[in-house]
Write a protein that holds these residues in place. Structure first.
Motif, short mmCIF file in Angstrom:
data_model
loop_
_atom_site.label_atom_id
_atom_site.label_comp_id
_atom_site.label_asym_id
_atom_site.label_seq_id
_atom_site.Cartn_x
_atom_site.Cartn_y
_atom_site.Cartn_z
N ARG A 182 0.86 -1.19 0.00
CA ARG A 182 0.00 0.00 0.00
C ARG A 182 0.89 1.23 0.00
NH1 ARG A 182 -4.73 -0.84 4.24
NH2 ARG A 182 -5.52 0.89 3.01
N CYS B 158 2.22 5.10 -0.34
CA CYS B 158 1.82 6.47 0.04
C CYS B 158 2.70 7.46 -0.71
CB CYS B 158 2.05 6.70 1.53
SG CYS B 158 1.17 5.56 2.59
N LEU C 127 4.80 10.57 -0.08
CA LEU C 127 5.38 11.22 1.10
C LEU C 127 6.11 12.51 0.72
CD1 LEU C 127 7.01 8.07 2.78
CD2 LEU C 127 4.63 8.85 2.91
N SER D 202 6.23 3.39 2.01
CA SER D 202 5.23 2.88 2.96
C SER D 202 4.93 3.88 4.08
CB SER D 202 5.74 1.58 3.58
OG SER D 202 6.90 1.87 4.34
N GLU D 203 3.85 3.60 4.79
CA GLU D 203 3.50 4.40 5.96
C GLU D 203 4.60 4.28 7.02
OE1 GLU D 203 -0.43 3.36 7.32
OE2 GLU D 203 -0.22 4.64 9.09
N THR D 204 5.19 3.09 7.11
CA THR D 204 6.28 2.86 8.08
C THR D 204 7.45 3.79 7.76
OG1 THR D 204 5.62 0.56 8.05
CG2 THR D 204 7.71 1.04 9.11
N ALA E 205 7.32 6.65 6.28
CA ALA E 205 6.95 8.03 6.65
C ALA E 205 7.24 8.26 8.13
CB ALA E 205 5.47 8.26 6.36
N ARG E 206 6.88 7.26 8.95
CA ARG E 206 7.07 7.39 10.40
C ARG E 206 8.57 7.45 10.74
NH1 ARG E 206 3.77 3.41 11.63
NH2 ARG E 206 5.42 1.90 11.92
N ILE F 284 2.30 12.26 5.07
CA ILE F 284 1.65 11.44 4.05
C ILE F 284 0.67 12.34 3.29
CG2 ILE F 284 0.15 9.43 3.64
CD1 ILE F 284 1.35 8.15 6.15
N ARG G 51 -2.67 8.43 0.37
CA ARG G 51 -2.53 7.00 0.71
C ARG G 51 -3.08 6.14 -0.42
NH1 ARG G 51 -1.83 6.00 6.23
NH2 ARG G 51 -2.04 7.93 7.42
N ASP G 52 -2.65 4.89 -0.44
CA ASP G 52 -3.16 3.91 -1.41
C ASP G 52 -3.14 4.45 -2.83
OD1 ASP G 52 -3.62 1.64 0.13
OD2 ASP G 52 -5.47 2.50 0.95
#
Ligand SMILES: O=C(O)C(=O)C[C@]1(C(=O)O)C=C[C@@H](O)C=C1
Length: 322
Positions: A185, A187, A189, A249-251, A253-254, A260, A263-264
């Motif tokens: 999935r 993103c 960023l 990924s969202e990870t 970004a963190r 973000i 998304r998707d």
């Protein structure tokens, strides 16, 4: 060991520098005289001892002592037939490794936050994922006993087969011991002070850029290919870029402190990548559950050659799959 801290990617030059004497002992004994596992281990210790021999004792005495020690081990070993063959991993021992909490070290290509890291953690929940700069480095890290497994993306539901990685399997002598499918999935960023209107270009792994083709075209962003998705996120964060975004990924970004923006963004919500788990030794398939075996072969040019080869499987009721 520094290579296994998971803090920074392992480079191939770093792998070269790591205790080459021990690695060569393992490799030589494995490939040339095919010593059983127990002997291989002891053979490498013997090499280490030779390297630290004291100055007062002549070299010939040490060598003689080692020769006697090794001969005794070979004699002992041939008496006990149960330990005289290399012991491949069984499916049972593999699942124990994953559940007992022993920290299996799994090499992947990319930096922290890459999808391959998530695949490693999905396959071996308690593992220590070890980032590597290149796939070759990840393979080499397994071959030199620096890590236990390597993870390799092999196929994506949108992009198809990753042919370069099939070639890697042929160039190296590792065995496929498992596979995981991971929903990807993506993103878009960007740095916290950047906004969508300011973005001119987007960085990511070529596979990820291809999986987001429609969205990126609509946004009119210039694509720039880099080694991995998380590496792209790290790059724009490190250089505080305002005109560039990253597909990751969202990870990621963190980890890299990015916003973000969307998304998707993959073209199909069902975006799945299949990853292979590779090890030095094969699994011997049992009869307790179905096993998948990968085969590679080439054929002479001629009418019906492929048909005849595939008939071998059909006649034995063996299902063929990717
Ligand atoms: O760049 C990453 O994060 C990866 O793990 C590599 C990779 C790939 O090679 O296909 C893995 C999954 C996605 O399909 C996109 C990129």
């Amino acid at each position: 060991m520094a290579a296994t801290t998971g803090k920074s990617p392992v480079s191939s030059s770093f792998v070269q520098k790591l205790n080459p004497r021990t690695s060569y002992c393992y490799q030589d004994s494995y490939s040339t005289i095919n010593l059983p596992r127990r002997l291989r281990r002891i053979h490498s210790q013997a090499c280490n001892n030779i390297s630290s021999s004291s100055d007062q004792v002549p070299d010939s005495v040490h060598k003689q002592a080692k020769a006697i020690e090794l001969q005794k081990l070979i004699d002992d070993d041939s008496r006990d037939s149960s330990i005289s063959l290399p012991r491949p991993l069984t499916s049972a021992s593999l699942s124990n490794l994953a559940t007992e909490g022993s920290r299996l070290r799994v090499a992947y290509q990319g930096v922290r936050g890459a999808y391959s890291e998530s695949a490693a953690e999905k396959a071996y929940p308690n593992c220590e994922a070890v980032p590597c700069e290149q796939f070759d480095t990840a393979f080499e890290a397994v071959e030199r006993w620096l890590v236990d497994r390597a993870v390799l993306p092999i196929e994506n539901s949108l992009g198809g087969s990753i042919h370069r990685n099939y070639d890697l399997l042929l160039r190296h002598r590792l065995h496929i011991v498992g596979e995981v499918k991971l929903a990807i999935r993506h993103c878009l960023l960007a740095n916290p002070d950047a906004n969508l209107e300011e973005l001119k270009r987007v960085l990511s792994h070529p596979q990820a850029l291809a999986q987001c083709e429609n969205t990126l075209t609509k946004l009119g962003l210039v694509r720039e290919a880099v080694d991995d998705t998380a590496g792209a996120a790290k790059f724009i964060a490190f250089h505080k870029l305002k005109d560039a975004g990253a597909v990751a990924s969202e990870t990621a970004a963190r980890i890299y402190g990015l916003n973000i923006l969307a998304r998707d963004i993959q073209d199909d919500s069902d975006n799945i990548t299949r990853f292979l788990m590779l090890a030095r030794e094969p699994i011997i398939p049992g009869i307790d559950k179905p096993f998948k075996t990968s085969i590679v072969f080439s054929l002479e040019e001629g009418p019906g050659e492929l048909f005849k080869a595939l008939a071998v499987f059909a006649m034995r009721n063996i299902n063929l799959t990717k």
